[in-house]
Write a protein that holds these residues in place. Structure first.
Motif, PDB file in Angstrom:
ATOM      1  N   MET A   1       0.842  -1.189   0.000  1.00 28.58           N
ATOM      2  CA  MET A   1       0.000   0.000   0.000  1.00 28.58           C
ATOM      3  C   MET A   1       0.873   1.232   0.000  1.00 28.58           C
ATOM      4  N   ARG A   2       0.493   2.228  -0.769  1.00 29.36           N
ATOM      5  CA  ARG A   2       1.183   3.498  -0.781  1.00 29.36           C
ATOM      6  C   ARG A   2       0.445   4.452   0.124  1.00 29.36           C
ATOM      7  N   SER A   3       1.123   4.941   1.132  1.00 30.62           N
ATOM      8  CA  SER A   3       0.480   5.809   2.100  1.00 30.62           C
ATOM      9  C   SER A   3       0.281   7.202   1.539  1.00 30.62           C
ATOM     10  N   SER A   4      -0.603   7.969   2.209  1.00 31.71           N
ATOM     11  CA  SER A   4      -0.757   9.370   1.862  1.00 31.71           C
ATOM     12  C   SER A   4       0.527  10.136   2.100  1.00 31.71           C
ATOM     13  N   ASN A   5       1.318   9.686   3.045  1.00 30.67           N
ATOM     14  CA  ASN A   5       2.609  10.304   3.304  1.00 30.67           C
ATOM     15  C   ASN A   5       3.676   9.621   2.471  1.00 30.67           C
ATOM     16  N   PRO A   6       4.434  10.391   1.681  1.00 28.56           N
ATOM     17  CA  PRO A   6       5.433   9.761   0.818  1.00 28.56           C
ATOM     18  C   PRO A   6       6.516   9.029   1.567  1.00 28.56           C
ATOM     19  N   VAL A   7       6.713   9.337   2.859  1.00 22.26           N
ATOM     20  CA  VAL A   7       7.771   8.675   3.606  1.00 22.26           C
ATOM     21  C   VAL A   7       7.476   7.201   3.811  1.00 22.26           C
ATOM     22  N   PHE A   8       6.208   6.789   3.714  1.00 22.82           N
ATOM     23  CA  PHE A   8       5.867   5.387   3.885  1.00 22.82           C
ATOM     24  C   PHE A   8       5.946   4.615   2.572  1.00 22.82           C
ATOM     25  N   SER A   9       6.000   5.316   1.449  1.00 22.25           N
ATOM     26  CA  SER A   9       5.976   4.649   0.153  1.00 22.25           C
ATOM     27  C   SER A   9       7.385   4.209  -0.225  1.00 22.25           C
ATOM     28  N   ALA A 194     -11.105   0.178  17.114  1.00 22.68           N
ATOM     29  CA  ALA A 194     -12.378  -0.512  17.302  1.00 22.68           C
ATOM     30  C   ALA A 194     -12.846  -1.214  16.035  1.00 22.68           C
ATOM     31  N   GLY A 195     -12.170  -0.982  14.927  1.00 21.35           N
ATOM     32  CA  GLY A 195     -12.552  -1.620  13.678  1.00 21.35           C
ATOM     33  C   GLY A 195     -13.644  -0.896  12.918  1.00 21.35           C
ATOM     34  N   TRP A 196     -13.971   0.329  13.347  1.00 26.29           N
ATOM     35  CA  TRP A 196     -15.002   1.090  12.641  1.00 26.29           C
ATOM     36  C   TRP A 196     -14.472   1.635  11.317  1.00 26.29           C
ATOM     37  N   ILE A 197     -13.160   1.812  11.232  1.00 30.89           N
ATOM     38  CA  ILE A 197     -12.514   2.225   9.991  1.00 30.89           C
ATOM     39  C   ILE A 197     -11.725   1.034   9.465  1.00 30.89           C
ATOM     40  N   ARG A 198     -12.077   0.578   8.296  1.00 31.42           N
ATOM     41  CA  ARG A 198     -11.395  -0.563   7.680  1.00 31.42           C
ATOM     42  C   ARG A 198     -10.553  -0.042   6.525  1.00 31.42           C
ATOM     43  N   VAL A 207      -9.347   7.603  -0.879  1.00 30.04           N
ATOM     44  CA  VAL A 207      -8.648   8.683  -0.188  1.00 30.04           C
ATOM     45  C   VAL A 207      -7.614   9.329  -1.105  1.00 30.04           C
ATOM     46  N   MET A 208      -6.855   8.529  -1.830  1.00 31.03           N
ATOM     47  CA  MET A 208      -5.828   9.086  -2.694  1.00 31.03           C
ATOM     48  C   MET A 208      -6.433   9.877  -3.840  1.00 31.03           C
ATOM     49  N   ALA A 209      -7.553   9.390  -4.400  1.00 36.15           N
ATOM     50  CA  ALA A 209      -8.221  10.128  -5.473  1.00 36.15           C
ATOM     51  C   ALA A 209      -8.770  11.454  -4.950  1.00 36.15           C
ATOM     52  N   ALA A 210      -9.393  11.426  -3.768  1.00 34.60           N
ATOM     53  CA  ALA A 210      -9.923  12.654  -3.175  1.00 34.60           C
ATOM     54  C   ALA A 210      -8.809  13.636  -2.853  1.00 34.60           C
ATOM     55  N   ALA A 211      -7.685  13.126  -2.329  1.00 34.15           N
ATOM     56  CA  ALA A 211      -6.564  14.005  -1.996  1.00 34.15           C
ATOM     57  C   ALA A 211      -5.976  14.637  -3.248  1.00 34.15           C
ATOM     58  N   CYS A 254      -8.572  10.830   7.276  1.00 34.06           N
ATOM     59  CA  CYS A 254      -8.340   9.626   6.471  1.00 34.06           C
ATOM     60  C   CYS A 254      -6.855   9.303   6.369  1.00 34.06           C
ATOM     61  N   PHE A 255      -6.032  10.355   6.226  1.00 32.85           N
ATOM     62  CA  PHE A 255      -4.587  10.141   6.199  1.00 32.85           C
ATOM     63  C   PHE A 255      -4.100   9.505   7.500  1.00 32.85           C
ATOM     64  N   LEU A 256      -4.676   9.928   8.622  1.00 26.65           N
ATOM     65  CA  LEU A 256      -4.296   9.336   9.903  1.00 26.65           C
ATOM     66  C   LEU A 256      -4.596   7.841   9.921  1.00 26.65           C
ATOM     67  N   ALA A 257      -5.765   7.457   9.394  1.00 30.06           N
ATOM     68  CA  ALA A 257      -6.105   6.034   9.350  1.00 30.06           C
ATOM     69  C   ALA A 257      -5.089   5.270   8.512  1.00 30.06           C
ATOM     70  N   LEU A 258      -4.676   5.842   7.381  1.00 31.75           N
ATOM     71  CA  LEU A 258      -3.657   5.195   6.558  1.00 31.75           C
ATOM     72  C   LEU A 258      -2.334   5.086   7.313  1.00 31.75           C
ATOM     73  N   ASP A 259      -1.979   6.136   8.030  1.00 28.76           N
ATOM     74  CA  ASP A 259      -0.728   6.115   8.802  1.00 28.76           C
ATOM     75  C   ASP A 259      -0.774   5.056   9.899  1.00 28.76           C
ATOM     76  N   PHE A 260      -1.909   4.944  10.590  1.00 30.44           N
ATOM     77  CA  PHE A 260      -2.046   3.926  11.636  1.00 30.44           C
ATOM     78  C   PHE A 260      -1.881   2.527  11.038  1.00 30.44           C
ATOM     79  N   LYS A 261      -2.451   2.319   9.859  1.00 30.27           N
ATOM     80  CA  LYS A 261      -2.330   1.014   9.199  1.00 30.27           C
ATOM     81  C   LYS A 261      -0.882   0.716   8.844  1.00 30.27           C
ATOM     82  N   GLN A 262      -0.167   1.731   8.344  1.00 29.44           N
ATOM     83  CA  GLN A 262       1.220   1.516   7.980  1.00 29.44           C
ATOM     84  C   GLN A 262       2.077   1.220   9.205  1.00 29.44           C
ATOM     85  N   VAL A 263       1.826   1.923  10.304  1.00 32.86           N
ATOM     86  CA  VAL A 263       2.579   1.660  11.537  1.00 32.86           C
ATOM     87  C   VAL A 263       2.283   0.251  12.043  1.00 32.86           C
TER      88      VAL A 263
END
Length: 305
Positions: A1-9, A194-198, A207-211, A254-263
Motif C-alpha cells: 500500500m502506498r500511504s498518503s505520506n510519501p515517507v511510507f511509500s 475498534a474496527g469502525w474504519i477498515r 482517499v488518494m483520489a480525493a486528496a 483519512c490520512f491518519l487512518a492510513l498512517d495507523f495502518k502503515q505503523v
C-alpha cells in the motif's frame, strides 16, 4: 500500500507488488524457512530470508564465508520497531515542533511594525521545512537529523502563522486548532482500533483520489490568486472556503487512518527500529496538515462574522 505520506511509500512499508496485503496474515521476522512451509514468506518484507528480498535479513558476507571454507552464519537481525519506538520518536518531533513554535510566537511579533519581517521569516522557514521534507521523503533510510530539522523549521512557520491568526483575526484560534487536531487524532485512533474504519484497497483508492483532486483544486486556486489577485476562485474564503476547510480536515483524518495502518503493518512485519523515525515523520506531516486546516477554517469563520 502506498500511504498518503510519501515517507511510507518505500520498501519497508509496501508489499504485494505495491498494494497492502490486507488479507495476508502478518509475520514478524525470524529464522528463515522454506517458502512452501511458510505461504506468507514472500508477503513479509522483513522475514529473515533472502527469497523475500529483505535487505535486513541477508548476510553480505555469505559468499565470502563459503569461499574461505567458513561455516555459514545466521542472518544478522537488528532491533525491531515497536509501538513504544513510534510513540517516542513522534513525541520527539512534535515536542521540537511545539518548542520552536512557542519561541517563534514569543520572539517574532506580528504588530504592524514587525508583521512583514516576522511573516517573511515564517514563510522562509516553511520553504526550508518543505525542502527538508522532500529530501527525507526521497531518501531510502530515515535520517533523524533531517526529520528533527524539519520539525524545528515547521514549528517556526506554525508559530508565526498561528500568532498572526490569533492576534489579528481570531483570539484563541491557535488553542482551538490544537484542541481540534487532538480531537481528530483521538477519534480516528479509537475508531481504527475498534474496527469502525477498515483500511482496505478501496479505502486507499478513494482517499488518494480525493486528496489528488483536493490538491489540484488548491493549486488552481493559488494560480488564479497569484495572477488575478484576491483569493482566486474563492476556495479559501467565504462559504466555499468553509466547505473546503471541512473537506481538508476529513482528508487529514483519512490520512491518519492510513498512517495507523502503515505503523501497524511495520510492527507486525518486524520493521527495523530506525523505521520508527519514518513513522513519526509521517504522523507529524499529517497532524500539521490537520492543524493548518483547522486554523484556516477558524480564520474564515471569524472573518465572515
Amino acid at each position: 500500500m502506498r500511504s498518503s505520506n510519501p515517507v511510507f511509500s518505500r520498501r519497508g512499508f509496501s508489499r504485494d507488488n505495491g498494494h497492502a496485503g490486507f488479507s495476508t496474515a502478518p509475520q514478524a521476522g525470524g529464522a528463515a524457512v522454506g517458502t512452501q512451509a511458510n505461504p506468507y514468506a514472500q508477503g513479509n518484507p522483513y522475514a529473515a530470508q533472502p527469497q523475500a528480498g529483505n535487505p535486513y535479513a541477508q548476510n553480505p558476507y555469505a559468499q565470502q564465508d563459503q569461499q574461505y571454507g567458513a561455516p555459514p552464519q545466521a542472518p544478522v537481525t537488528t532491533g525491531r520497531m515497536t509501538i513504544d519506538d513510534v510513540v517516542l520518536r513522534t513525541g520527539t518531533t512534535l515536542g521540537i515542533l511545539v518548542v520552536t513554535a512557542a519561541l517563534a510566537w514569543a520572539l517574532l511579533p506580528v504588530d504592524d511594525a514587525n508583521l512583514s519581517r516576522s511573516y517573511g521569516i515564517g514563510i522562509g522557514a516553511a520553504l526550508i521545512g518543505m525542502v527538508l521534507a522532500l529530501v527525507q521523503s526521497f531518501k531510502r533510510k530515515a535520517s533523524p537529523a533531517l526529520i528533527v530539522s524539519y520539525a524545528a523549521f515547521e514549528g517556526v512557520f506554525l508559530g508565526v502563522i498561528s500568532s498572526v491568526v490569533d492576534n489579528r483575526i481570531a483570539s484563541g484560534a491557535a488553542m482551538q486548532a490544537v484542541l481540534g487536531t487532538m480531537a481528530v487524532f483521538i477519534s480516528v485512533l479509537v475508531a481504527y482500533k475498534a474496527g469502525w474504519i477498515r483500511v482496505n484497497r478501496r479505502f486507499v483508492g478513494f482517499v488518494m483520489a480525493a486528496a489528488l483532486g483536493f490538491i489540484l483544486l488548491m493549486a488552481v486556486n493559488l494560480l488564479f490568486a497569484v495572477f488575478g489577485g484576491g483569493d482566486g476562485l474563492g476556495f479559501r474564503s467565504g462559504p466555499l472556503g468553509i466547505v473546503f476547510g471541512v473537506i481538508g480536515i476529513l482528508l487529514g483524518a483519512c490520512f491518519l487512518a492510513l498512517d495507523f495502518k502503515q505503523v501497524e503493518d511495520g510492527i507486525a512485519y518486524g520493521a527495523p527500529r530506525e523505521e520508527a523515525w519514518l513513522a513519526a515523520f509521517g504522523l507529524t506531516l499529517t497532524l500539521v496538515w490537520i492543524y493548518l486546516e483547522f486554523l484556516r477554517l477558524i480564520a474564515i469563520l471569524n472573518s465572515s462574522d
